[in-house]
Design a protein around this motif. Structure first.
Motif, PDB file in Angstrom:
ATOM      1  N   LYS A   1       0.821  -1.220   0.000  1.00 15.83           N
ATOM      2  CA  LYS A   1       0.000   0.000   0.000  1.00 15.83           C
ATOM      3  C   LYS A   1       0.849   1.262   0.000  1.00 15.83           C
TER       4      LYS A   1
ATOM      5  N   ASN B   1      -1.200  -8.025  -3.387  1.00 11.96           N
ATOM      6  CA  ASN B   1      -2.109  -9.131  -3.696  1.00 11.96           C
ATOM      7  C   ASN B   1      -3.547  -8.690  -3.914  1.00 11.96           C
ATOM      8  N   PHE B   2      -3.748  -7.404  -4.111  1.00 14.00           N
ATOM      9  CA  PHE B   2      -5.099  -6.903  -4.361  1.00 14.00           C
ATOM     10  C   PHE B   2      -5.001  -5.769  -5.360  1.00 14.00           C
ATOM     11  N   PHE B   3      -6.147  -5.305  -5.808  1.00 20.93           N
ATOM     12  CA  PHE B   3      -6.181  -4.289  -6.857  1.00 20.93           C
ATOM     13  C   PHE B   3      -5.728  -2.932  -6.335  1.00 20.93           C
TER      14      PHE B   3
ATOM     15  N   ASN C   1      -5.314   1.278  -7.917  1.00 19.17           N
ATOM     16  CA  ASN C   1      -5.641   2.215  -8.992  1.00 19.17           C
ATOM     17  C   ASN C   1      -4.455   3.176  -9.114  1.00 19.17           C
TER      18      ASN C   1
ATOM     19  N   PHE D   1      -3.982   7.208 -10.528  1.00 22.68           N
ATOM     20  CA  PHE D   1      -4.583   8.370 -11.189  1.00 22.68           C
ATOM     21  C   PHE D   1      -3.831   9.632 -10.796  1.00 22.68           C
TER      22      PHE D   1
ATOM     23  N   SER E   1      -8.026   0.251 -12.521  1.00 26.65           N
ATOM     24  CA  SER E   1      -7.445  -0.551 -11.445  1.00 26.65           C
ATOM     25  C   SER E   1      -7.016  -1.891 -12.014  1.00 26.65           C
TER      26      SER E   1
ATOM     27  N   GLU F   1      -1.715   9.266  -7.383  1.00 30.84           N
ATOM     28  CA  GLU F   1      -2.366   8.652  -6.216  1.00 30.84           C
ATOM     29  C   GLU F   1      -3.027   7.328  -6.595  1.00 30.84           C
TER      30      GLU F   1
ATOM     31  N   ALA G   1      -6.668   5.729  -6.030  1.00 30.26           N
ATOM     32  CA  ALA G   1      -8.001   6.160  -5.581  1.00 30.26           C
ATOM     33  C   ALA G   1      -8.541   5.255  -4.478  1.00 30.26           C
ATOM     34  N   ILE G   2      -8.191   3.986  -4.537  1.00 30.57           N
ATOM     35  CA  ILE G   2      -8.725   3.034  -3.564  1.00 30.57           C
ATOM     36  C   ILE G   2      -8.111   3.278  -2.182  1.00 30.57           C
ATOM     37  N   HIS G   3      -6.807   3.559  -2.177  1.00 27.76           N
ATOM     38  CA  HIS G   3      -6.068   3.740  -0.916  1.00 27.76           C
ATOM     39  C   HIS G   3      -5.467   5.141  -0.899  1.00 27.76           C
ATOM     40  N   PRO G   4      -6.182   6.119  -0.319  1.00 24.26           N
ATOM     41  CA  PRO G   4      -5.760   7.518  -0.461  1.00 24.26           C
ATOM     42  C   PRO G   4      -4.460   7.879   0.241  1.00 24.26           C
ATOM     43  N   SER G   5      -3.954   6.990   1.113  1.00 23.00           N
ATOM     44  CA  SER G   5      -2.662   7.312   1.726  1.00 23.00           C
ATOM     45  C   SER G   5      -1.516   7.041   0.757  1.00 23.00           C
TER      46      SER G   5
END
Lengths: 107, 356
Positions: free
Chosen positions: A33, A55-57, A59, A61, A73, A93, A95-99
């Motif tokens: 992340k 291991n996950f999607f 994005n 942008f 994504s 960034e 989009a799914i994880h804004p940090s």
């Protein structure tokens, strides 16, 4: 990352870069992340490929004034590339994880 | 990392493709073997929350700040009509939420989303269902400013607080030399909210080594929870606060692929965010029914069934959501596990509010 994976990554990017005479290609990975590297200096005309290693999607942008894009994504192992054609600063960034945030300085 | 091509690299590529296949298999099995499901095992310690949540440099929690924040949190006189406090919707008797599908605000106005619990929001890196507030200080004044919520008349409220001897004294002790204003009100409320913590559930005690803290069924449910081929819950409800602080469209009927409540998309116009909402914590989840941002699931089993289906509406669905293949036993194990995430809290005591 294992030696084999590093070699594979280098070789793959090298192949992709072979087509462009002067422009360089850089790789940014999404892992745990976070973007890596968190800041990148490139030149106008260079391309950055964004590879998901989680291991996950994720994005990718940017809504920066200089360059707006949304790569959608994609899952682990996949990547998409963006060519930067103007000088300036671009914030990238997920989009799914804004940090997840990184800066590309296009010179 | 800047990379340049040459012939050697091309040759290496072919060799590496074969090697990569082997690596992927190894990595996968390594991951499966990574966790050892035994109470207290080192591989599970990443699920424990830090003892103290983070706080901003300019708002270190002190006893005075927490005490003032508690008074403000429970004081209905901060609202325009003097009858709604933070605790009206974030009620400690109802898991710091309100037990309603979606909240009720100013003069009973029906709100669009469920009142999120305050529990463990101190650990979140982003606040609100749509992430429009960055931290607790940023969030605290929001409901007062919202015309459909507390609808505070700020001139009236500042007059009240500045003319009230009890509050004047409390503010002077908490924030010496600072005015009574939105900033100090928000800081005090945030300081109090940072004390609303759930980190001593049966799950936490089991992770710390107490074998008897969780039942065998709950341990089985934990395995289902983290297994990418079973519940796959951990990818969003991540350690240690059971949230990735991320945004996902989970396919709820009311969202209708983003044609309903746009969620995060209203603040970040990126397609994947249409109808996406922040992953809520699962800590103290047994106290905060009904579930989802629209309150559409009454029970934890209904939540599980939603994910087993892979969502009701598939349009613009988060790519992380896919139908799950769970047996009835595994579904029940998953619910039993979630029931192990609630801390047995001491009762909350109420503050005395200064009348003058």
């Amino acid at each position: 990352m294992t030696f084999d994976k590093i070699v594979f990554g280098i070789a793959l990017v090298a192949l992709l870069a072979a087509g462009a005479a002067n422009a360089a290609e850089y790789e940014v990975v999404q892992k745990n992340k976070a973007f890596s590297p968190k800041e990148l200096n490139i030149k106008v005309g260079d391309t950055v490929k964004f590879t998901n290693e989680d291991n996950f999607f994720h994005n990718v942008f940017s809504l920066s004034d200089l360059k707006t894009f949304d790569l959608g994504s994609y899952p682990k192992g996949e990547f998409k590339s963006v060519t930067f054609d103007k000088a300036g600063k671009v914030e990238v960034e997920c989009a799914i994880h804004p940090s997840m945030l990184m800066i590309i300085n296009v010179q | 990392m800047k990379l340049k091509g040459d012939k050697l690299a091309r040759n290496l590529l072919l060799a590496s493709v074969v090697a990569l296949g082997a690596c992927a298999t190894t990595a996968q099995s390594e991951q499966e073997q990574r966790l050892v499901f035994e109470a207290g095992h080192p591989s599970l310690q990443y699920w424990l929350l830090p003892d103290k949540p983070p706080y901003p440099k300019d708002n270190e929690p002190t006893a005075e700040r927490i005490a003032l924040g508690k008074q403000l949190f429970f004081d209905p006189r901060l609202s325009r009509d003097g009858n709604i406090s933070c605790a009206s919707c974030h009620n400690p008797m109802l898991g710091w939420s309100d037990g309603l599908p979606t909240g009720r605000g100013f003069r009973g106005a029906l709100l669009g989303r469920a009142s999120p619990t305050v529990i463990n929001t101190a650990y979140n890196s982003i606040q609100m269902w749509d992430g429009r507030k960055k931290d607790l200080e940023d969030q605290a004044i929001g409901p007062m400013e919202a015309s459909v919520e507390m609808n505070t008349d700020f001139d009236q409220m500042f007059r009240f607080l500045r003319n009230n001897e009890g509050y004047r004294t409390a503010f002077a002790k908490a924030y010496p030399g600072e005015e009574i204003n939105k900033e100090t009100i928000a800081k005090a409320i945030a300081s109090y909210e940072r004390t609303v913590i759930s980190n001593d559930s049966p799950f936490d005690r089991w992770i710390k080594g107490d074998k008897s803290a969780m039942t065998e069924q709950q341990v089985r449910g934990f395995k289902v929870f983290v297994d990418p081929d079973k519940g796959n819950c951990e990818i969003c409800h991540s350690a240690p606060n059971f949230t990735d602080n991320g945004f996902h469209n989970i396919g709820l009927a009311s969202v209708d692929g983003g044609k309903g409540d746009p969620g995060r998309f209203a603040h970040k116009p990126i397609k994947i965010l249409k109808g996406a909402f922040k992953t809520p914590t699962l800590r103290d989840i047994t106290l905060t029914a009904p579930y989802f941002h629209d309150g559409s699931a009454k029970t934890l089993m209904e939540v599980v069934e939603h994910y087993v289906k892979g969502g009701e509406v598939k349009e613009n669905l988060s790519p992380n959501i896919k139908p799950l293949h769970l047996t009835q036993q595994e579904k029940e194990d998953l619910v039993a596990f979630m029931e192990a995430l609630t801390t047995d809290h001491e009762p909350v005591t109420l503050p005395k509010l200064p009348l003058k």
